[in-house]
Design an enzyme around this catalytic site. Structure first.
Site, short mmCIF file in Angstrom:
data_model
loop_
_atom_site.label_atom_id
_atom_site.label_comp_id
_atom_site.label_asym_id
_atom_site.label_seq_id
_atom_site.Cartn_x
_atom_site.Cartn_y
_atom_site.Cartn_z
N CYS A 115 0.82 -1.24 0.00
CA CYS A 115 0.00 0.00 0.00
C CYS A 115 0.84 1.27 0.00
O CYS A 115 0.35 2.34 -0.34
CB CYS A 115 -0.94 0.00 1.19
SG CYS A 115 -2.08 -1.36 1.13
N HIS A 251 -3.09 7.62 1.84
CA HIS A 251 -3.50 6.29 1.40
C HIS A 251 -4.87 6.01 2.02
O HIS A 251 -5.11 6.29 3.19
CB HIS A 251 -2.48 5.25 1.87
CG HIS A 251 -2.95 3.84 1.73
ND1 HIS A 251 -3.45 3.35 0.54
CD2 HIS A 251 -3.01 2.81 2.62
CE1 HIS A 251 -3.81 2.08 0.72
NE2 HIS A 251 -3.56 1.73 1.97
N ASN A 281 -9.98 0.26 -0.27
CA ASN A 281 -8.52 0.34 -0.23
C ASN A 281 -7.98 -0.28 -1.52
O ASN A 281 -8.07 -1.49 -1.71
CB ASN A 281 -8.02 -0.42 1.00
CG ASN A 281 -6.51 -0.43 1.12
OD1 ASN A 281 -5.81 -0.07 0.18
ND2 ASN A 281 -6.02 -0.86 2.26
#
Ligand code: ACO
Length: 324
Positions: A115, A251, A281
């Site tokens: 990520c 993020h 996500n």
């Protein structure tokens, strides 16, 4: 040689057509729209079509960024693609993007930091370009992350989605850049925490692709601490304060993490760009997708000071500061 600075000339994004709502997930595992929204802020996510590859998503995002920049692909000499879900074990998915864009030269490679990948890719491209190795780059975050989910694990399958985002950057004379451009990066990893968030397969271990495994509540605690320390590091290094930031583009893992970090760092919540409700996500794609969203809707304008941060498997984490 005069000092070089990387400036962002264009931003693009792409989301697969198919949308999966929380209600649909509630028909697959023991969960509810209410639980997912309350604990994560997520309402829906996009899912790649069966024949849609990470390189297709990355290419679409890259083309959108080139269009936005008004730069022809013939000028591009570097592609850095952050992804955890490559088309193949090798070659690098970035080279598939290079071919799909019709590039005949330059270099293309992948970066793997889950990520946090986009921030690692941005820092890598920036360092290489400031040394004069490349002039015009596309930095991409793209994922078909839903392909590595265990659709029977309610603790993970409700969180993630697919998509891609990209920026086109040029290395120009620092004097010409004025205040615009990439200012500072801080990227870190801690390999001792991999058990808390990992995929239980791989080429040299099981010979399989594997699926995401996570101890969510422990990841959550580390996320707020690590992200805050990375943000403080870039602010201290550059002398900026949280008040100087025009937009916080984090993020997009969980709305509660976004809120927790913003509160800890005293960043006004009106400055936080959040796309987690509609994208979920998307791992390495989430920062450029959020950037693209806020540039498209007119919130982010040329000259704005942007702070980005991320935390992911590894653990890996980081922060970047740039003036758009
Ligand atoms: N629906 C209903 N109940 C659920 C679900 C679900 N989808 N998932 C878990 N639960 C249950 C658990 O089983 C547990 O039940 P129990 O009390 O009977 O044992 C209860 O909910 C509480 O579980 P927790 O894990 O403590 O719940 P929490 O409030 O921490 O929320 C979540 C879980 C959303 C995963 C949260 O911990 C989180 O977001 N963590 C961070 C994860 C993250 O950001 N990962 C990505 C960063 S890295 C990357 O992006 C790859």
């Amino acid at each position: 040689m005069s000092e070089l600075r990387c400036v962002i000339e264009g931003v693009g994004g792409y989301l697969p057509e198919r949308v999966m709502t929380n209600a649909e997930l509630a028909g697959m595992v023991d969960t509810s729209d209410e639980w997912i929204r309350e604990r994560t802020g997520i309402r829906e996510r996009h899912i790649a079509a069966d024949d849609e590859l990470t390189s297709d998503i990355a290419t679409a995002a890259a083309k959108a960024a080139l269009d936005h920049a008004g730069i022809d692909v013939s000028e591009v000499d570097l592609i850095v693609l952050a992804t955890t879900t490559p088309d193949q074990t090798f070659p690098a998915t970035a080279t598939a993007v290079q071919a799909k864009l019709g590039m005949e030269g330059g270099a293309a490679f992948d970066v793997q930091a889950v990520c946090s990948g986009f921030l690692f890719a941005l820092a890598t491209a920036d360092s290489m370009m400031k040394q004069g190795l490349f002039k015009t780059a596309i930095v991409i975050g793209a994922e078909t992350f839903t392909r590595i989910l265990d659709w029977s694990d309610r603790g993970t399958c409700v969180l993630f989605g697919d998509g891609g985002g990209a920026v086109v950057m040029r290395a120009i004379d620092a004097a010409e850049a004025g205040e615009r451009g990439l200012i500072a990066h801080h990227v870190r990893t801690d390999g001792r925490k991999s058990d808390l968030l990992h995929v239980d397969g791989g080429v040299s271990s099981t010979g399989t692709v594997g699926q995401v495994r996570m101890i969510g509540n422990q990841v959550f605690k580390h996320a707020v601490t690590n992200i805050s320390s990375a943000v403080r590091a870039v602010l201290e290094e550059t002398g900026y304060s949280a008040d100087d930031i025009d937009w916080f583009v984090p993020h997009q893992a969980n709305q509660r993490i976004l809120d927790g970090v913003a509160k800890k760092l005293k960043i006004d919540e009106a400055k936080v760009v959040s796309t987690v409700a509609l994208h979920g996500n998307t791992s390495a794609a989430s920062i450029p997708l959020a950037l693209w969203t806020a540039v498209q809707d007119g919130r982010i304008k040329s000259g704005d000071l942007i702070l980005s941060e991320a935390m992911g498997g590894g653990f890996s984490w980081g922060a970047s500061l740039f003036r758009y």
